[in-house]
Design a protein around this motif. Structure first.
Motif, PDB file in Angstrom:
ATOM      1  N   ASP A   1      -9.894   2.731   2.783  1.00 38.42           N
ATOM      2  CA  ASP A   1      -8.942   3.837   2.933  1.00 38.42           C
ATOM      3  C   ASP A   1      -7.503   3.340   2.921  1.00 38.42           C
ATOM      4  O   ASP A   1      -6.657   3.793   3.710  1.00 38.42           O
ATOM      5  N   GLY A   2      -7.224   2.367   2.048  1.00 32.59           N
ATOM      6  CA  GLY A   2      -5.875   1.834   1.882  1.00 32.59           C
ATOM      7  C   GLY A   2      -5.438   0.823   2.926  1.00 32.59           C
ATOM      8  O   GLY A   2      -4.330   0.303   2.858  1.00 32.59           O
ATOM      9  N   VAL A   3      -6.307   0.512   3.885  1.00 32.70           N
ATOM     10  CA  VAL A   3      -5.973  -0.427   4.960  1.00 32.70           C
ATOM     11  C   VAL A   3      -6.613  -1.782   4.672  1.00 32.70           C
ATOM     12  O   VAL A   3      -7.810  -1.836   4.360  1.00 32.70           O
ATOM     13  N   PRO A   4      -5.854  -2.891   4.768  1.00 28.72           N
ATOM     14  CA  PRO A   4      -6.473  -4.216   4.593  1.00 28.72           C
ATOM     15  C   PRO A   4      -7.520  -4.453   5.679  1.00 28.72           C
ATOM     16  O   PRO A   4      -7.205  -4.501   6.864  1.00 28.72           O
ATOM     17  N   ALA A   5      -8.778  -4.575   5.259  1.00 32.21           N
ATOM     18  CA  ALA A   5      -9.891  -4.724   6.199  1.00 32.21           C
ATOM     19  C   ALA A   5     -10.467  -6.125   6.200  1.00 32.21           C
ATOM     20  O   ALA A   5     -11.125  -6.530   7.160  1.00 32.21           O
ATOM     21  N   GLY A   6     -10.237  -6.880   5.142  1.00 27.90           N
ATOM     22  CA  GLY A   6     -10.763  -8.233   5.056  1.00 27.90           C
ATOM     23  C   GLY A   6     -10.082  -8.998   3.941  1.00 27.90           C
ATOM     24  O   GLY A   6      -9.439  -8.411   3.069  1.00 27.90           O
ATOM     25  N   MET A   7     -10.214 -10.299   4.005  1.00 25.30           N
ATOM     26  CA  MET A   7      -9.639 -11.143   2.950  1.00 25.30           C
ATOM     27  C   MET A   7     -10.485 -12.390   2.793  1.00 25.30           C
ATOM     28  O   MET A   7     -11.186 -12.824   3.703  1.00 25.30           O
ATOM     29  N   VAL A   8     -10.425 -12.947   1.599  1.00 26.49           N
ATOM     30  CA  VAL A   8     -11.017 -14.247   1.312  1.00 26.49           C
ATOM     31  C   VAL A   8     -10.025 -15.014   0.456  1.00 26.49           C
ATOM     32  O   VAL A   8      -9.380 -14.447  -0.428  1.00 26.49           O
ATOM     33  N   SER A   9      -9.857 -16.298   0.764  1.00 23.70           N
ATOM     34  CA  SER A   9      -9.008 -17.144  -0.069  1.00 23.70           C
ATOM     35  C   SER A   9      -9.867 -18.239  -0.674  1.00 23.70           C
ATOM     36  O   SER A   9     -10.820 -18.715  -0.051  1.00 23.70           O
ATOM     37  N   GLY A  10      -9.517 -18.592  -1.882  1.00 27.06           N
ATOM     38  CA  GLY A  10     -10.222 -19.645  -2.590  1.00 27.06           C
ATOM     39  C   GLY A  10      -9.247 -20.612  -3.216  1.00 27.06           C
ATOM     40  O   GLY A  10      -8.114 -20.235  -3.559  1.00 27.06           O
ATOM     41  N   VAL A  11      -9.688 -21.859  -3.341  1.00 30.06           N
ATOM     42  CA  VAL A  11      -8.870 -22.898  -3.959  1.00 30.06           C
ATOM     43  C   VAL A  11      -9.740 -23.652  -4.954  1.00 30.06           C
ATOM     44  O   VAL A  11     -10.810 -24.163  -4.601  1.00 30.06           O
ATOM     45  N   GLU A  12      -9.302 -23.694  -6.205  1.00 27.03           N
ATOM     46  CA  GLU A  12     -10.007 -24.466  -7.230  1.00 27.03           C
ATOM     47  C   GLU A  12      -9.697 -25.943  -7.065  1.00 27.03           C
ATOM     48  O   GLU A  12      -8.561 -26.315  -6.756  1.00 27.03           O
ATOM     49  N   MET A  13     -10.735 -26.758  -7.263  1.00 28.95           N
ATOM     50  CA  MET A  13     -10.558 -28.210  -7.232  1.00 28.95           C
ATOM     51  C   MET A  13     -11.245 -28.794  -8.465  1.00 28.95           C
ATOM     52  O   MET A  13     -12.391 -28.436  -8.754  1.00 28.95           O
ATOM     53  N   THR A  14     -10.524 -29.660  -9.158  1.00 30.72           N
ATOM     54  CA  THR A  14     -11.063 -30.287 -10.357  1.00 30.72           C
ATOM     55  C   THR A  14     -11.127 -31.787 -10.144  1.00 30.72           C
ATOM     56  O   THR A  14     -10.177 -32.393  -9.642  1.00 30.72           O
ATOM     57  N   HIS A  15     -12.257 -32.373 -10.528  1.00 26.45           N
ATOM     58  CA  HIS A  15     -12.455 -33.814 -10.421  1.00 26.45           C
ATOM     59  C   HIS A  15     -12.863 -34.330 -11.794  1.00 26.45           C
ATOM     60  O   HIS A  15     -13.588 -33.650 -12.521  1.00 26.45           O
TER      61      HIS A  15
END
Length: 138
Positions: free
Chosen positions: A45-59
């Motif tokens: 309903d337009g309210v931030p309810a959750g978040m996830v952050s990701g970071v790519e790593m290359t080897h």
């Protein structure tokens, strides 16, 4: 629920209740500017309810993988599948980006996180120990 990629520091500031502390504008801009960084926000309903952050790593000998860096769901929105949906959305984004896999480090006594990741298809790869180097004063 609507899951969208955060693209502005203003979006991160509006969702800062999902973070451990305030979203600093200069760090938000830096995070968003880096090509391997990704933040998805779930809105109810337009309210931030959750978040996830990701970071790519290359080897050089492995290719690129996605690290699920942090997942958070606001207390009033928990146990509705939002965390699972965010983890799956990040996995879908990782596939789209050509990542060969995705991983997350989680405390072995964090039952809610373990259940969330299991429901999203994550497999237990065994115990590991994590060590850290504090490089700046708090």
């Amino acid at each position: 629920m609507d899951i969208r990629r955060a693209r502005s520091a203003a979006e991160l500031a509006a969702a800062e209740g999902l973070f451990d502390g305030p979203a600093r504008p200069e760090w938000s801009e830096l995070f968003l500017a880096r090509s391997g960084h990704l933040m998805l926000i779930a809105y109810v309903d337009g309210v931030p309810a959750g978040m996830v952050s990701g970071v790519e790593m290359t080897h050089p000998d492995k290719g690129t993988e996605m690290c699920l860096y942090e997942l958070s769901v606001a207390e009033g929105y928990r146990r509705r599948g939002i965390g699972r949906a965010l983890a799956l959305a990040l996995a879908d984004e990782a596939k789209t980006r050509g990542c060969y896999g995705m991983w997350v480090g989680v405390d072995t006594d964090n039952e809610a996180a373990l259940a969330t990741y299991a429901s999203a298809g994550a497999e237990d790869e065994g115990l590991f120990s994590m060590r850290g180097w504090p490089l700046r004063d708090a």
